[in-house]
Design a protein around this motif. Sequence first.
Motif, short mmCIF file in Angstrom:
data_model
loop_
_atom_site.label_atom_id
_atom_site.label_comp_id
_atom_site.label_asym_id
_atom_site.label_seq_id
_atom_site.Cartn_x
_atom_site.Cartn_y
_atom_site.Cartn_z
N PRO A 26 -13.80 -31.95 -8.08
CA PRO A 26 -13.43 -32.36 -9.28
C PRO A 26 -14.34 -33.27 -10.01
N TRP A 27 -14.53 -32.97 -11.35
CA TRP A 27 -15.33 -33.55 -12.30
C TRP A 27 -14.98 -35.30 -12.10
N LEU A 78 -15.99 -36.99 -4.04
CA LEU A 78 -16.40 -35.85 -4.76
C LEU A 78 -16.22 -34.65 -4.03
N LYS A 116 -20.53 -36.50 -16.27
CA LYS A 116 -19.64 -36.19 -15.55
C LYS A 116 -20.09 -35.64 -14.23
N ARG A 118 -19.90 -33.63 -10.18
CA ARG A 118 -19.16 -33.00 -9.12
C ARG A 118 -20.04 -32.63 -7.92
#
Length: 161
Positions: A26-27, A78, A116, A118
């Motif tokens: 996910p971000w 992450l 952001k 990921r």
Amino acid sequence: MDTTEQIRQFLDFLQPQLGQEVHVGPWLEIDQQRIDQFAAVTGDQQWIHVDPERAQKESPYGSTIAHGYLTLSLLPYLTESNHPDFFQNNYPGMKYRVNYGLNRVRFPAPVKVGAKIRARTTIQSAEQIGGAVQICYIITIDIQGENKPACSAEFLARLYP
């Protein structure tokens, strides 16, 4: 089933995944509070991380940036490798996993506050090492909207039946 057979079955399970991207996480937005907390815990209070006003004026990035080691320390989140279902789904027949270390880590681009990030995970190799299976993952931490990654690392994990 004996240990050797469990290891062989697990290596057979991994074989089709070698060289394949197996996960995209996910971000996560990196805010100043997270950077400040990391600075407080590690003692790395360099202004480029913790002084937004000075960083805006003097930094080549125009803002504070996350510590490279902060980015690296977020790998469990992450990669979602500590999610309750992760172990069972990804390591059938194995009882536990240990972090064996890193072969290579690079930080090609800074993570600016508010960015952001990921992680993308690829299995590079898997081999039997004694009574365990050692997996080498290539983990790339992307920065949303940027061409260069924040981090690229070869992560080693050992799994035991």
